[in-house]
Design an enzyme around this catalytic site. Sequence first.
Site, mmCIF file in Angstrom:
data_model
loop_
_atom_site.group_PDB
_atom_site.id
_atom_site.type_symbol
_atom_site.label_atom_id
_atom_site.label_comp_id
_atom_site.label_asym_id
_atom_site.label_seq_id
_atom_site.Cartn_x
_atom_site.Cartn_y
_atom_site.Cartn_z
ATOM 1 C CG PHE A 1 -1.638 -1.322 1.436
ATOM 2 C CD1 PHE A 1 -2.496 -1.859 0.471
ATOM 3 C CD2 PHE A 1 -1.396 -2.060 2.581
ATOM 4 C CE1 PHE A 1 -3.099 -3.094 0.667
ATOM 5 C CE2 PHE A 1 -1.994 -3.303 2.771
ATOM 6 C CZ PHE A 1 -2.844 -3.812 1.810
ATOM 7 C CD GLU B 1 6.724 4.595 -4.196
ATOM 8 O OE1 GLU B 1 5.540 4.665 -3.836
ATOM 9 O OE2 GLU B 1 7.222 5.379 -5.032
ATOM 10 N NE ARG C 1 -0.168 10.926 -7.599
ATOM 11 C CZ ARG C 1 -0.740 10.584 -8.748
ATOM 12 N NH1 ARG C 1 -2.056 10.582 -8.869
ATOM 13 N NH2 ARG C 1 -0.024 10.250 -9.795
ATOM 14 C CB ALA D 1 1.859 5.930 -9.379
ATOM 15 C CD GLU E 1 -2.064 5.426 -5.888
ATOM 16 O OE1 GLU E 1 -1.480 6.066 -5.012
ATOM 17 O OE2 GLU E 1 -1.819 5.553 -7.107
#
Lengths: 793, 489
Positions: free
Chosen positions: A234, A238, A316, A516, A733
């Site tokens: 989730f 990353e 973002r 992403a 997402e």
Amino acid sequence: MGDPRPADSASVDELHDSALTHVTGQSEFVDDRPMVKGELHCGIVFSPWAHARIVRLDTSAALAIDGVACVITARDVRHNLWGPIFEDQPLLAETEVNFVGEAVAVVGAQTQDALRRGIAAVVVEYERLDAIMSIEEAIAAERFIGVERTIATGDVEAALGSAPRTLEGTLIIDGADHFYLESQAAVVYPRDGAQLEVHSSTQHPTEAQHVVARACGLHSHEVVCIARRLGGAFGGKESQATPIAAWAALVAQKTGRAARLVLTKDEDMIITGKRNPFVIAWRCGFDDAGMILALDATLRSDGGAYADLSTAIMERALAHCDNAYSIPNMRVRGRVCRTNVHPHTAFRGFGGPKGVAMIESVIEAVADATGRDALDVRKANCYRPGHEVTHYGQRVDNNCLPELFEKLEASCDYRARREAIRQWNATGDGSPRGLSLTAVKFGISFTTRAMNQASALVNVHTDGTVQVSTGAVEMGQGVNARIAALVAEEFGIPVSSVRLAPTSTEKNANTSPTAASVGTDMNGAAAVDACRRIKARMAALAAVLSKTPPERWPSKTAGLGTVPEIEVGEGMDGPVDLTALGIPFAQLAFECVRSRISICEHGRFRTPDLSYNKVEGSGRAFRYFTQGVACSEVEIDPMSGAVKVCRVDILMDIGRPINKSLDLGQIYGGFVQGMGWMTTEHLVYDDNRKLVSHSPSTYKIPSIQDTPRVFNADVIVNDGNTQNIRASKATGEPPLLLAISVWTAIRDAIQAARTRPGAAPAGEVVSLAIPATGERVLRALSPELFESVAARR
Amino acid sequence: MRDYSLIYLNGVRREVRGRDALLMLADWLRREEGLPGTKIVCAEGDCGACTVLRSFGGSEFEAVNACITTVAQMDCSHIVSVEAMARNGELAPAQRAMAECHGSQCGYCTPGFVMALSAMLERHESAPAKTVANYLTGNLCRCTGYSQIIDAGCAARASTAHSVSGRFLEPAAVVAVAKAAEEPFQIAAGSTSVYAPTTLRSALALAGSPAPCRVIAGATDLGVQINKGAPWPQILLSLHLVRELNFIRSARRHIEVGACATLAQLRRACGKAAPEFARFLDLFASPQIKNVATLAGNVANASPIGDTLPFLLVAGGAIHVASRALGRGPIARRVIPLTELFAGYRTLAVSHGEIITHISFDQTVAGETLRLFKVSQRRDLDISAVNAAFAVTRSDRPLSRRRSVADACAFPMIASARVAYGGIAATPLRLGAIEEMLVGELTPHKVESIAAQIAGSIAPISDVRGSADYRRVVAANMFRRFARELADG
């Protein structure tokens, strides 16, 4: 045990590629790897202070313990700094610690017991320093990470000045823990020479490979990183899986023995970063009809002690402050604050949810102020023909938002339920209920252009089966199953003939993280690219074979030297339909190899037409948008403030799905994950900014009993997203952001209760932080009870 | 005397000796037996990823958390792990349903869900969504949002061929387990000695000896403490083989619950005798915990927010202890009312050498209104911020004898009241002053003054579960809710 199959093998094609091994317990995760002889257990010595100078670090007592093999400190690290954007974070703190949980040393030991004692025996003396504990303190001290970013369109000040009405407010958004079930884990094996084989639970094997190599003083070609599958991620794996891999690698390198580092849940939650907390101050100008004329918002996030991905997350967030709504004059400014807490990081939505929560709360406030139904305000301001350009100048192509609003409003019976709830709340006797229908328009692409690339290795075997390896990491989302479906479709073979191999930097190098939401988009496109190259060559041979008697085909003649061997040139251009040529796929594959035609290929993909300029805040940032709407109904228990989500209806545009069942799984799962963040998931820190809620006994993700009793999810038919592979759309997402409807519904219920005749006087704008915990809801619902309790003390 | 814990693992006899006996069952499965399908996530019994099936002494298979229970405690049990569920390569019904309904995404929680669902299928041919959810309350999933897992649970159909009892409770093995259960064990596990006596008399002999000794029944909290770094006690005394402590007796006025009776047994037994308590037990802990944990353990743990404690405080609860002087004398017994049990924060007024034999509480009688409340961050499977119990008897005239309109509108008349709260002080408390105030006519004005009195008189703390002020308001609101329910009849 064999390879269990469900009785109905036709259904296998639709399943998650690991479904059968998941249910039998055969799926191997990092910590399921058998211990090899001499393998060491590793653990972390971490800072108990938010900010302190390291005065003394003594490992001798630990090294004297029987079974302790090594203690790694900063001095053992060749290149100590790392970071996915800015290289600002030490793998192991050397002179100063900047958050509770920052690693100071790594212990490698032969047994768990020796490890426990070894960790306790490492002596670290600290001198405590003043710490920055909050966004407010960081702003006051002017401690920031990166520069301020701005996206602006129109003339905000003028429009705010001339708007018939204005409102302002502040939204506080707390972080959230990923709560992937599999904690951060890595196992590292020393291999021939100085090489290291790293098995990591990471979304970004390439970064792990590179950071491990630099930390150990190796070159990239001496380190392989493999990620078979992740037990959830989730976004939390990353960047933050990287130091885990590096710590294990340092132990393996120093001792020459296999090294295993698996965090406990408590360690994982204390050490690793979360979703960035945000504070957003906004001013909005609007008219009596609820049309939003201007929006000015200042976003400040808590980045924690180091940069990690926080600046990209802020970018973002800024790009999602419009969400589904066309606002002619808009200015959003964002900056990341540096504080003394674990460095915050990616989490499903990556900043998008913060911008969306802000604008959705603005809409609620405008609706309250104008007396209009919030849904009508949303529909009026929605992107629509003639109003389809975002604040950063990208056109919203293939806009489905008006259709989605109309369809869900009808199918969820919004108006009748709104009236029923109004009547229910008017009696003032029961538990307050709320209803809210919100939207999402989520931009699909990395905002950092260089990351929008992928590669895939496709190996066809002579029995007609295919192995595929891409840069994508399978973490439950089903990227492997989707890519397998794409490859099977390209070759015209059953999905069961395609297997996805573990993601490895040996097979695909220089990859982007699986993040992403673009895992399938990019890696699937790369795999299809490889398939098409192979097909073109296969087709060229097939064209020759179709004019050749079968007894002279290479399979019958190669090596015998009896007849001239068939030679084929470059291959064919354009789309190829192998099945039309009438030769079975396996046969053709075999003939190819016999003819020295490669049926293995690397495919590549780079997302076209991206032009976003972060400095100017304008350009084409995203390849396309995934859109959706959701309507949530909630009931508040006035005794405790506890929220029950009674009913949820979701309608999404996900293009033409590759696997609808898996996409629905993403929708249900993403929504409930977001619902947890909106309600019960509360990160509690002590005065030293140590996380107190660091296990499921104190950090409450939704349980099965919290799943809405009525939970409908559906998708509209949309074949128009030709920009993406097979006209599909990403689903990872976007559904999470739809859970903001739960929070706006809670707000709606509180507003109804507070404005009821006879109720205690309401504030101008109901101020409700995220998450809306029971305590926060009760404080908003019954402020007078808290006031009288406080007065009595 | 045995020197091993006897386990039939997936049908195969294992005698576990020495240090391995103090491994958590999940660690033993994963590391020693090469069965990594059972996952460890929280190591505190909150997520269910480690769920396996257990049959004790040939009883029906139930789900238990393998991460917080030791191999020693699982003595005389059949244990079935996820690896054994498929039969000759054919998936078990729970496995098949979870795969086909897309109940599995990342797969890490999946084995636990499969096992919890299989426990359901041991008792139910098939089940509706509500039952499915109740069996899966102790399992967390972060990927699916549970929707497709509920679909799987509803789609699953028990099959005789896959019955876990049918497959694994071989008669010979059941006999062997029963025989072993009559023989005590003593296992030297490193610096800890684990004893499992078979009689109360011998248990008391061990407990009464001078060495410090930890008595356990379900030990679901001890397991968590060990996982989080607490040291093992020198002597561990497990009561699991003491059959005389495994009972639930319903006397005329009260219920007696033996120290070894699990909360699951208690839930099944008290459905009629104490229906409100039974309802409350459904919100309390997960099936996996309730299949192991005991009422005696919940009381002995002495948590200020123990969920059974307010109930026991208002229901005439008492603990019955036994001891033998210096471990040698005759068995002496005494009764300690719950109201006198808690000496301080997590401290019981019991002496060295005393073992809780059983707990008694009054049956709910006709004419008595009993209500239990708990407030936690999440409704199910969560530790309370505040909990409360109210028991009142009323002296209203029955409805049929009310003559006038004024009579019908009269406020509740309270003849006697008992009120207890948890989470408001270092120990759970009876609120005597509030009880006195309650007697008489419960007018709306009086309700508010009592609520204010509750909020003002308690001294809760602020912690991860809520602020002190939140606890004050909630405690008062619990009373308001109770009063309103009384008024509404």
